[in-house]
Design a protein around this motif. Structure first.
Motif, short mmCIF file in Angstrom:
data_model
loop_
_atom_site.label_atom_id
_atom_site.label_comp_id
_atom_site.label_asym_id
_atom_site.label_seq_id
_atom_site.Cartn_x
_atom_site.Cartn_y
_atom_site.Cartn_z
N LYS A 135 -9.66 -17.82 -9.39
CA LYS A 135 -8.83 -18.24 -8.26
C LYS A 135 -9.23 -17.60 -6.93
CE LYS A 135 -4.94 -19.19 -11.32
NZ LYS A 135 -3.52 -18.91 -11.68
N GLY A 136 -10.54 -17.50 -6.72
CA GLY A 136 -11.03 -17.05 -5.43
C GLY A 136 -11.06 -15.55 -5.23
N ARG A 137 -10.76 -14.77 -6.26
CA ARG A 137 -10.91 -13.31 -6.24
C ARG A 137 -10.20 -12.65 -5.05
NH1 ARG A 137 -15.99 -15.17 -6.50
NH2 ARG A 137 -16.66 -14.03 -4.64
N GLY A 138 -9.00 -13.08 -4.74
CA GLY A 138 -8.23 -12.45 -3.68
C GLY A 138 -7.79 -11.05 -4.10
N PRO A 139 -7.98 -10.03 -3.27
CA PRO A 139 -7.57 -8.67 -3.63
C PRO A 139 -6.11 -8.60 -4.04
CG PRO A 139 -8.94 -8.61 -1.67
CD PRO A 139 -8.66 -10.07 -1.95
N GLY A 140 -5.85 -7.84 -5.08
CA GLY A 140 -4.49 -7.68 -5.56
C GLY A 140 -4.03 -8.77 -6.51
N THR A 141 -4.91 -9.73 -6.81
CA THR A 141 -4.54 -10.83 -7.69
C THR A 141 -5.12 -10.64 -9.08
OG1 THR A 141 -6.48 -12.20 -7.17
CG2 THR A 141 -4.55 -12.38 -5.70
N GLU A 142 -4.61 -11.42 -10.01
CA GLU A 142 -5.13 -11.40 -11.37
C GLU A 142 -6.60 -11.80 -11.40
OE1 GLU A 142 -4.26 -13.51 -15.74
OE2 GLU A 142 -3.07 -14.05 -13.97
N GLY A 143 -6.98 -12.76 -10.55
CA GLY A 143 -8.37 -13.20 -10.50
C GLY A 143 -9.30 -12.10 -10.05
N ILE A 183 -0.46 -3.93 -0.82
CA ILE A 183 -1.18 -4.47 -1.97
C ILE A 183 -2.13 -3.39 -2.50
CG2 ILE A 183 -2.81 -6.25 -2.73
CD1 ILE A 183 -1.88 -7.87 -0.22
N LEU A 184 -2.20 -3.25 -3.81
CA LEU A 184 -3.14 -2.31 -4.41
C LEU A 184 -4.36 -3.07 -4.91
CD1 LEU A 184 -3.81 0.57 -5.31
CD2 LEU A 184 -2.64 0.07 -7.48
N SER A 185 -5.54 -2.64 -4.45
CA SER A 185 -6.79 -3.23 -4.92
C SER A 185 -7.76 -2.10 -5.26
CB SER A 185 -7.37 -4.17 -3.86
OG SER A 185 -8.42 -4.95 -4.42
N TYR A 186 -8.99 -2.47 -5.62
CA TYR A 186 -9.93 -1.46 -6.12
C TYR A 186 -11.36 -1.74 -5.67
CZ TYR A 186 -6.08 -0.65 -9.39
OH TYR A 186 -4.84 -0.40 -9.94
N ASN A 187 -12.08 -0.65 -5.39
CA ASN A 187 -13.54 -0.65 -5.41
C ASN A 187 -14.00 -0.26 -6.81
OD1 ASN A 187 -13.75 -1.20 -2.62
ND2 ASN A 187 -13.75 0.98 -2.11
N VAL A 188 -15.10 -0.84 -7.24
CA VAL A 188 -15.72 -0.46 -8.52
C VAL A 188 -16.98 0.35 -8.21
CG1 VAL A 188 -16.76 -1.28 -10.66
CG2 VAL A 188 -14.85 -2.55 -9.64
N ILE A 189 -17.12 1.51 -8.85
CA ILE A 189 -18.21 2.43 -8.51
C ILE A 189 -18.86 2.95 -9.79
CG2 ILE A 189 -18.87 4.50 -7.22
CD1 ILE A 189 -16.02 4.12 -5.83
N GLY A 190 -20.18 2.78 -9.87
CA GLY A 190 -20.95 3.32 -10.99
C GLY A 190 -22.15 4.09 -10.48
N LYS A 191 -22.78 4.87 -11.35
CA LYS A 191 -23.91 5.68 -10.90
C LYS A 191 -24.97 5.80 -11.98
CE LYS A 191 -22.13 10.22 -12.35
NZ LYS A 191 -21.75 11.59 -11.92
#
Length: 537
Positions: free
Chosen positions: A56-64, A290-298
């Protein structure tokens, strides 16, 4: 005392970096083989999933968006990338605040402004704003004495609302132009000169002020303070857009012709003045957090000292979600923007997984939220990284690489400001790609994506885009892109059924990997060019 720098100096340094210091790239058989591991089919598969209607368009804070987060974490795990987020997780929390303006009132000399002639950008920190102040016209709102241009020279704007036009002198290089005319910079300069507010004027007879009914976004820190915003500065009470209905009478009252002033500013001569008028305004702002996230790996480096430093490969994971229907479709899938960039970063991670002898420096993969809201996830990470901020040496960003035709030439937006131009030239040369100037400087692409957040934080960064070269020799790829953009960009039509060249996507991933790898292997940390606009700030 500020150093002098000029467009000629900046351009010359960039050319020297790209020509004078270019060296042949010598890669081990292992690295060459790993680069070949990038799969056009895998890039297609990643884009297909991330741009599926079910997200569903990857809107921050959404299930998508959460589905996208889960997907990229699984993909990174599969290639042995380790988590580098908060508290040993893959995630960095990004607290977004949506602010919407309400009850806007504006009067000039007690005469109410017409509805639709102005709009206030909501204030994410103060729910109610009331202001009465004098006015001043401050040209483009630029103060760059080192470039020989200063709209604020001799102009007293303390406590006043400044009116500015969007633009920059034509003599400025494209990336410098994009930087100085960004809203963030306009607000910063106005605040430094003591202004109380900023009105951005749209002088065209048919110009419309932006529709902010859907709100604008900022990032809140742990204490609830606003820490990132493209349209807010804590020292500025109000940011507004006004059109000719407000601007023209003020110019006439001051005996000024806006067309003459515009020509003067373009030619590089400031034309600022105080306006003998007062503005009275008020407006409210309502909030939704709204709570959203960055994804970070190394991937950890191997050098005893340099492994504590990081080269970043970044892309934004979000898009526009569900919005206004276009041709019966309301899901803004964002296949090119930026599922393709995310897929490219995943491809880079795949390359590293195939290399047993890891590079000297460590590598961070950062998939960010809120780019479509104003580079918010990157702005937060650049200021509050999950590793020591001084350990970040460079960012190689991928945003909408526009994989719609064979990749034969590139533009490395921002590379001309730092020693990263060396690695760009070497990597491009290895892959047989020509490095060209920005073919579309008026698109101000340098400030319109996440690499700009790192630049503002003092970290050399770049964003590779297409050049003009085409297989048929017409070398007009930018014209083809312009036609493509009109149909697909920020529309529901940007889905997996559009135009794609997945082999170009593979080459983008290889190129960006190689740029980052060369930086990670270089014992010398990237530096800004001496005298560059970003070095002296």
């Amino acid at each position: 005392m500020k150093k002098k720098y000029s467009p000629i100096l900046i351009t010359s340094l960039a050319l020297l970096a790209q020509i004078g210091f270019a060296q042949d790239v010598k890669l081990s058989p292992e690295v060459k083989q790993a680069m070949d591991a990038v799969s056009a089919d895998k890039i297609k598969a990643d884009i297909t999933y991330l741009a599926d209607d079910k997200l569903k368009g990857r809107g921050p804070g959404t299930e998508g968006y959460q589905m996208a987060v889960d997907y990229v974490i699984d993909q990174l795990k599969a290639v042995n990338v380790k988590p580098a987020g908060e508290d040993g997780t893959w995630l960095q929390k990004v607290r977004l605040r949506k602010a919407t303006p309400q009850d806007a009132q504006l009067a000039i000399n007690n005469q109410p402004a017409a509805k639709g002639s102005f709009v206030f950008f909501p204030n994410p920190a103060a729910a109610q704003i009331n202001l009465t102040a004098g006015l001043a016209f401050a040209g483009y709102g630029i103060s760059e004495p080192g470039l020989g241009y200063d709209d604020y020279a001799g102009l007293d704007v303390k406590g006043k609302v400044v009116i500015v036009l969007r633009g920059a002198p034509e003599k400025f290089p494209s990336s410098v132009m994009a930087h100085v005319m960004s809203t963030d910079n306009i607000l910063k300069v106005a605040a430094n000169h003591g202004a109380a507010g900023v009105f951005i004027a749209l002088p065209g007879a048919n110009a419309r002020v932006p529709d902010l009914s859907r709100g604008s976004y900022s990032v809140l820190g742990h204490n609830g303070e606003v820490v990132v915003s493209a349209t807010y500065n804590k020292k500025i009470s109000v940011l507004a857009a006004i059109n000719a209905a407000v601007l023209t009478p003020l110019m006439q009252q001051a005996g000024k012709d806006i067309r003459q002033i515009t020509d003067q500013l373009k030619a590089g001569t400031p034309g600022s003045f105080v306006i003998d008028s007062k503005v009275t305004l008020s407006y409210a702002s309502t909030y939704q957090d709204i709570l959203s996230y960055n994804v970070i790996g190394k991937i950890e480096g191997t050098d005893a000292k340099l492994k504590s430093e990081y080269v970043i490969h970044s892309a934004h994971l979000d898009h526009l979600g569900i919005g206004k229907p276009v041709e019966g479709d309301s899901i803004y899938n964002g296949a090119h923007d930026n599922a393709s960039g995310t897929a490219s970063v995943l491809g880079i991670a795949k390359i590293y997984s195939q290399i047993k002898a890891k590079p000297k420096r460590s590598i961070l993969f950062v998939l960010m939220t809120g780019e479509e809201m104003g580079d918010l996830g990157s702005g937060y990470f650049a200021k509050h990284p999950t590793v020591p901020v001084k350990s970040l040496v460079a960012d190689v960003n991928t945003d909408m690489p526009t994989i719609i035709a064979p990749l034969l030439s590139i533009t490395a937006l921002g590379a001309e400001h730092s020693s990263l131009a060396n690695q760009v030239t070497q990597a491009a040369g290895y892959l047989g790609l020509e490095v060209q100037p920005d073919p579309e400087p008026k698109q101000v692409r340098f400030v319109r994506s996440d690499q700009y957040s790192f630049v503002l934080a003092g970290i050399p960064a770049l964003h590779v885009k297409y050049g003009t070269k085409t297989a048929d020799g017409k070398n007009n790829l930018n014209d083809f892109v312009a036609t493509w953009r009109a149909k697909y960009y920020h529309k529901p039509q940007d889905d997996i059924n559009g135009i794609f060249d997945f082999e170009a996507g593979k080459k983008y991933a290889q190129l960006n990997f190689l740029i980052g790898y060369l930086v990670a292997q270089d014992p010398v940390r990237p530096t800004w060019n001496k005298g560059d606009i970003f070095e002296v700030k």
